[in-house]
Design an enzyme around this catalytic site. Structure first.
Site, PDB file in Angstrom:
ATOM      1  N   CYS A  26     -11.207   2.838  -0.650  1.00  0.00           N
ATOM      2  CA  CYS A  26      -9.850   3.210  -0.238  1.00  0.00           C
ATOM      3  C   CYS A  26      -9.571   2.454   1.054  1.00  0.00           C
ATOM      4  O   CYS A  26     -10.402   2.480   1.978  1.00  0.00           O
ATOM      5  CB  CYS A  26      -9.749   4.712  -0.005  1.00  0.00           C
ATOM      6  N   THR A  27      -8.429   1.813   1.107  1.00  0.00           N
ATOM      7  CA  THR A  27      -8.161   0.923   2.243  1.00  0.00           C
ATOM      8  C   THR A  27      -7.852   1.682   3.537  1.00  0.00           C
ATOM      9  O   THR A  27      -7.752   1.078   4.603  1.00  0.00           O
ATOM     10  CB  THR A  27      -7.014  -0.051   1.903  1.00  0.00           C
ATOM     11  N   HIS A  28      -7.701   3.002   3.444  1.00  0.00           N
ATOM     12  CA  HIS A  28      -7.541   3.804   4.664  1.00  0.00           C
ATOM     13  C   HIS A  28      -8.879   4.063   5.371  1.00  0.00           C
ATOM     14  O   HIS A  28      -8.910   4.376   6.559  1.00  0.00           O
ATOM     15  CB  HIS A  28      -6.945   5.172   4.330  1.00  0.00           C
ATOM     16  N   CYS A  57      -4.300  -1.454  -2.105  1.00  0.00           N
ATOM     17  CA  CYS A  57      -4.452  -0.017  -2.321  1.00  0.00           C
ATOM     18  C   CYS A  57      -5.298   0.166  -3.580  1.00  0.00           C
ATOM     19  O   CYS A  57      -4.943  -0.342  -4.648  1.00  0.00           O
ATOM     20  CB  CYS A  57      -3.065   0.594  -2.526  1.00  0.00           C
ATOM     21  N   ASN A  58      -6.414   0.865  -3.448  1.00  0.00           N
ATOM     22  CA  ASN A  58      -7.290   1.076  -4.598  1.00  0.00           C
ATOM     23  C   ASN A  58      -6.637   1.959  -5.656  1.00  0.00           C
ATOM     24  O   ASN A  58      -6.813   1.748  -6.855  1.00  0.00           O
ATOM     25  CB  ASN A  58      -8.599   1.722  -4.144  1.00  0.00           C
ATOM     26  N   THR A  59      -5.900   2.968  -5.187  1.00  0.00           N
ATOM     27  CA  THR A  59      -5.284   3.900  -6.132  1.00  0.00           C
ATOM     28  C   THR A  59      -4.279   3.169  -7.011  1.00  0.00           C
ATOM     29  O   THR A  59      -4.267   3.331  -8.241  1.00  0.00           O
ATOM     30  CB  THR A  59      -4.607   5.051  -5.358  1.00  0.00           C
ATOM     31  N   ASP A  71       0.859  -1.193   0.000  1.00  0.00           N
ATOM     32  CA  ASP A  71       0.000   0.000   0.000  1.00  0.00           C
ATOM     33  C   ASP A  71       0.892   1.239   0.000  1.00  0.00           C
ATOM     34  O   ASP A  71       2.076   1.166   0.357  1.00  0.00           O
ATOM     35  CB  ASP A  71      -0.916   0.017   1.236  1.00  0.00           C
ATOM     36  N   SER A  72       0.299   2.377  -0.350  1.00  0.00           N
ATOM     37  CA  SER A  72       1.040   3.634  -0.276  1.00  0.00           C
ATOM     38  C   SER A  72       1.436   3.944   1.170  1.00  0.00           C
ATOM     39  O   SER A  72       2.393   4.672   1.396  1.00  0.00           O
ATOM     40  CB  SER A  72       0.168   4.766  -0.807  1.00  0.00           C
ATOM     41  N   TYR A  98      -0.753   8.575  -2.334  1.00  0.00           N
ATOM     42  CA  TYR A  98      -0.690   8.385  -3.784  1.00  0.00           C
ATOM     43  C   TYR A  98      -1.914   9.009  -4.473  1.00  0.00           C
ATOM     44  O   TYR A  98      -1.895   9.241  -5.681  1.00  0.00           O
ATOM     45  CB  TYR A  98      -0.714   6.893  -4.127  1.00  0.00           C
ATOM     46  N   GLY A  99      -2.984   9.225  -3.708  1.00  0.00           N
ATOM     47  CA  GLY A  99      -4.293   9.560  -4.290  1.00  0.00           C
ATOM     48  C   GLY A  99      -4.326  10.802  -5.135  1.00  0.00           C
ATOM     49  O   GLY A  99      -5.167  10.935  -6.023  1.00  0.00           O
TER      50      GLY A  99
HETATM   51  N1  DGL Z   1      -4.980   3.077   0.665  1.00  0.00           N
HETATM   52  C1  DGL Z   1      -4.902   3.789  -0.587  1.00  0.00           C
HETATM   53  C2  DGL Z   1      -6.140   3.441  -1.431  1.00  0.00           C
HETATM   54  O1  DGL Z   1      -6.789   2.442  -1.170  1.00  0.00           O
HETATM   55  C3  DGL Z   1      -4.707   5.236  -0.266  1.00  0.00           C
HETATM   56  C4  DGL Z   1      -4.249   5.985  -1.395  1.00  0.00           C
HETATM   57  C5  DGL Z   1      -3.386   7.186  -1.079  1.00  0.00           C
HETATM   58  O2  DGL Z   1      -2.228   6.997  -0.732  1.00  0.00           O
HETATM   59  O3  DGL Z   1      -3.863   8.300  -1.300  1.00  0.00           O
HETATM   60  O4  DGL Z   1      -6.450   4.114  -2.390  1.00  0.00           O
END
Ligand code: DGL
Length: 282
Positions: free
Chosen positions: A200-202, A81-83, A18-19, A50-51
């Protein structure tokens, strides 16, 4: 020497990338379903979020992370991470994997989430809350259109949510303002939504606030358990891959930030204290 031989061939852990901290919510669910395996988590915290980054940069950073996890012995990497799943997964699967090592695999979190949404929404109006990058990529819209063409999808970018979580502000009054604002925006654009994907996994860390402002009756989809179910199913169907995963029941944590910073914040995501090692990508 073929390029394939540059990576260890002996069995190794499942890599989760993940980011930052968000992928820990995915690891937590995967580990609780399949505690027997070894896991190697990598958070690119030094370069998160990363978003808001461009397509090219997310692809470049994600590819570096995948190469690093392969070099550390992983045969299977989950982009938690979705992004990264939205912006880098397809290119890595189609263009990079055949050259790096066609027997290794990289999987994302979007497809398993999309698969279950058709069985949940009654109104056939679904909302996606995610980073700017994920929303702009329209990956959820495209994937849902393929599997459930009768569903109308409305996306809401929530650019402040990841910074709130990464900076440990997810329980603060400041978080209320942004959570309420984005939920109100989404529902004003489509009042018939009966199901919202937290893409988003956050975002599971903001669940208390999200529940506070989401009207009762709207189903909130947290993707971790669906990703875990899907991975379990994948490994049952791909026994050759399952045989290349070590089963020591361990989890090892890598971060591009200082290890101490990662350790102090990660516990909230994974529900236990941990030790981390700092690594350098790129
Ligand atoms: N956990 C990342 C996601 O699912 C966060 C992306 C980010 O770093 O902005 O998109």
């Amino acid at each position: 020497m073929s390029r394939t031989n540059k990576y260890p061939q002996s069995p190794g852990p499942i890599g989760i990338f993940d980011s930052g901290y968000g992928g820990l919510t995915i690891l937590r669910q995967i580990r609780s379903l399949m505690p027997q395996y070894d896991y190697l988590y990598l958070g690119d915290n030094a370069r998160a979020p990363y978003g808001t980054r461009s397509f090219d940069i997310v692809y470049e950073f994600t590819l570096q992370a995948v190469q690093y996890l392969f070099a550390r012995g992983c045969h299977l990497v989950i982009l938690g991470c979705n992004t990264a799943s939205a912006k880098a997964l397809r290119s890595i699967q189609q263009n990079d994997l055949p050259q790096m090592d066609p027997r290794r695999r990289v999987l994302g979190v979007i497809r398993p989430t999309v698969e279950i949404v058709g069985g949940i929404s009654q109104s056939r109006h679904v909302g996606i809350m995610a980073t700017m990058g994920t929303i702009r990529s329209a990956t959820y819209n495209l994937e849902i259109a393929k599997l459930h063409p009768d569903i109308k999808v409305t996306g809401e970018a929530c650019p402040m949510w990841v910074p709130l979580v990464e900076n440990n502000e997810y329980d603060s009054p400041g978080a209320d303002y942004f959570v309420q604002k984005n939920i109100d925006n989404l529902l004003s654009r489509d009042p018939e939504i009966d199901c919202v994907i937290l893409g988003c996994t956050h975002y599971p860390l903001l669940l208390n606030k999200i529940r506070k402002y989401m009207p009762a009756g709207i189903h909130i989809i947290e993707q971790g358990r669906y990703v875990a179910d899907s991975l379990q199913d994948y490994l049952r169907r791909h026994t050759e891959m399952a045989a290349r995963i070590t089963s020591g029941g361990t989890a090892t944590f890598l971060t591009t930030e200082q290890a101490g910073t990662f350790q102090s914040r990660a516990a909230a995501f994974i529900g236990e204290s941990l030790m981390a090692e700092r690594v350098y990508l790129g």
